[in-house]
Enzyme design. Structure first.
Site, short mmCIF file in Angstrom:
data_model
loop_
_atom_site.label_atom_id
_atom_site.label_comp_id
_atom_site.label_asym_id
_atom_site.label_seq_id
_atom_site.Cartn_x
_atom_site.Cartn_y
_atom_site.Cartn_z
N HIS A 22 11.52 18.58 21.01
CA HIS A 22 10.21 18.15 21.49
C HIS A 22 9.12 19.10 21.01
O HIS A 22 8.11 18.67 20.44
CB HIS A 22 10.22 18.09 23.02
CG HIS A 22 8.92 17.65 23.61
ND1 HIS A 22 8.65 16.34 23.92
CD2 HIS A 22 7.80 18.36 23.95
CE1 HIS A 22 7.43 16.26 24.41
NE2 HIS A 22 6.89 17.46 24.45
N GLU A 23 9.32 20.38 21.24
CA GLU A 23 8.30 21.35 20.84
C GLU A 23 8.19 21.49 19.33
O GLU A 23 7.10 21.75 18.80
CB GLU A 23 8.61 22.71 21.48
CG GLU A 23 8.63 22.72 23.01
CD GLU A 23 7.33 22.19 23.62
OE1 GLU A 23 6.27 22.32 22.97
OE2 GLU A 23 7.38 21.66 24.74
N HIS A 26 5.62 19.06 18.07
CA HIS A 26 4.26 19.59 18.18
C HIS A 26 4.00 20.63 17.08
O HIS A 26 2.96 20.61 16.41
CB HIS A 26 4.06 20.26 19.54
CG HIS A 26 4.08 19.31 20.71
ND1 HIS A 26 3.33 18.16 20.75
CD2 HIS A 26 4.74 19.38 21.90
CE1 HIS A 26 3.53 17.55 21.91
NE2 HIS A 26 4.39 18.26 22.61
#
Length: 453
Positions: A22-23, A26
């Site tokens: 997920h990170e 980003h």
């Protein structure tokens, strides 16, 4: 203790993997959008390990493994040197900011597809979708022992787990459902399961049982455990006997014995119980006795109890070739995404109990340990569902979550200017309250589902 340590380990592994992807979504899009990333953290709190990369980003693993974050250069959080202003997140165009924020949930959705693909290629062992016993609604629909459920509605069901996953949402919606089956005689036909007749409140985890469906692999074998002293079977039957017939009535499972003995007792007289003992077939003569319990109706009995038996070997597998697995993984991700949104809707409308919709870390840890114990494919299927849930929940329009930031940027696109700092601060407080409440509900559900029940 072993189960506890295993659950903790698999919780850390699962959350660590999902949060990292997920990170990384980003981080990857931010770097390619010209934003300087200061820190990439898996977990919160005190760093257990850290390293500074050549691009200046500090990568770290922190002590509390319940999340993570990517910290970017931003004038709203700290002063930025004039020569680095163009690298600040807040100075990027609204479309770049949207892309950076949306990249986290999108990474989880892509990971979900990849995990389902890997699961299909490896092959998930399971049980065949064969009916062992039909009662209540299932019996009224005409289902019988030996029927193979080929599809529920339009969803094919190659395994019993697929049958469960297809029936549960229909049961929660009280929607009558058409089953495509192949009978024990090989005939293809359909049956309509009248799920609209289910009780008002049911636990979705037991929806299939509430419909009266018992799979073949859960039927207890007709294996004698204890023979009670001074009963009809005492001195005749023995522990370990496998009963194959009662007074001429065939027995395939333990549940067949009770009705057969009841009919035999009503007819009266002695009869034969056929058993398999140490590989030898025997016909043993006895007669059932009438039992009058203190608080119930009288019944006929032999005086035996069932032996505990482990589940049989799995006899089915959910598997595709590498090429066919990709469209199957995409279709499964889309289907499970729709079901997740539907489940959220049911929770808000009160059609499903909230303790069965929001899982806390204890529930996730126990599930991860259990699925990992069943093999790689089962663990991958759980990771895929967790990744999908993380991606979709992060898109909810709640301040603090990615979806809340996307809502701000959509408002900015419409009004032509950023949302005011005051409005964003107020939104953050509201979002924090909602997240704290959601976490409280998750921990409450953990207590109810794992300690009270």
């Amino acid at each position: 203790m072993t189960e506890l340590l295993g659950s903790i380990w698999w919780l850390i592994v699962s959350l660590g993997l999902l949060v990292t992807f997920h990170e990384f979504g980003h981080y990857w899009v931010a770097r390619r959008s010209g934003v300087r990333v200061l820190k990439f953290s898996v977990g919160f709190g005190k760093p257990l390990w850290s390293r500074r990369a050549r691009n200046g980003t500090v990568f770290q693993v922190a002590a509390i493994p319940l999340g993570g974050y990517v910290k970017m250069l931003d004038e709203r959080e700290a002063p930025v040197p004039p020569e680095q202003v163009d690298l600040a997140f807040n100075r990027q165009s609204v479309w770049k900011r949207i892309a950076i924020v949306a990249a986290g949930p999108i990474a989880n959705l892509l990971l979900c597809v990849a995990l389902f693909w890997a699961m299909f290629v490896i092959g998930r062992p399971d049980y065949a979708p064969v009916v062992g016993q039909a009662e209540g609604i299932a019996a009224e629909a005409g289902l019988q022992r030996g029927d193979t459920i080929l599809a529920v509605g339009e969803r094919e069901t190659p395994t019993w787990s697929e049958v469960q996953l297809a029936i549960i949402p229909a049961a929660l919606d009280r929607a009558d459902t058409r089953l495509h089956i192949r009978t024990a005689d090989g005939e293809a036909t359909t049956r309509t399961l009248a799920l609209s007749n289910l009780p008002a409140q049911i636990d979705e985890r037991r929806a299939v049982n509430a419909a009266g469906l018992v799979p073949r692999h859960l039927l207890a074998p007709a294996l004698v455990g204890r023979v009670a002293p001074d009963t009809a079977a005492w001195g005749v039957l023995a522990e370990g006997d496998i009963i194959t017939a009662v007074d001429g009535r065939p027995v395939q499972a333990w549940t067949d014995i009770g009705p057969a003995v009841e009919a035999w007792g009503e007819e009266g007289g002695t009869g034969m119980v056929e058993v398999l003992r140490d590989g030898e077939r025997l016909a043993l003569e006895l007669a059932p006795t009438r039992i009058q319990p203190d608080d119930g109706e009288p019944y006929w009995a032999l005086g035996i109890t069932s032996a505990r038996a482990s589940l049989p070997e799995m006899d089915a597998e959910l598997r595709y070739g590498p090429a066919a697995a990709l469209p199957a993984a995409l279709a499964e991700t889309a289907h499970q995404g729709r079901e997740l949104f539907a489940m959220i809707g049911r929770a808000f409308t009160g059609r499903v109990e909230v303790e069965n919709t929001v899982a806390g870390p204890v529930t996730i840890a126990r599930a991860a340990n259990a699925y990992a114990g069943q093999g790689a494919a089962w663990y991958l299927s759980l990771l895929a569902m967790l990744s999908l849930s993380l991606g979709i929940l992060n898109l909810l329009p709640i301040p603090i979550l990615d979806g809340g930031h996307l809502l701000y940027y959509l408002i900015e696109l419409v009004k032509g200017s950023p949302v005011s700092e005051r409005a964003m601060a107020a939104g953050q407080y509201v979002g924090l309250a909602l997240i704290v409440g959601l976490m409280g509900l998750a921990f409450y559900n953990d207590i109810i589902n794992n300690l009270v029940r």
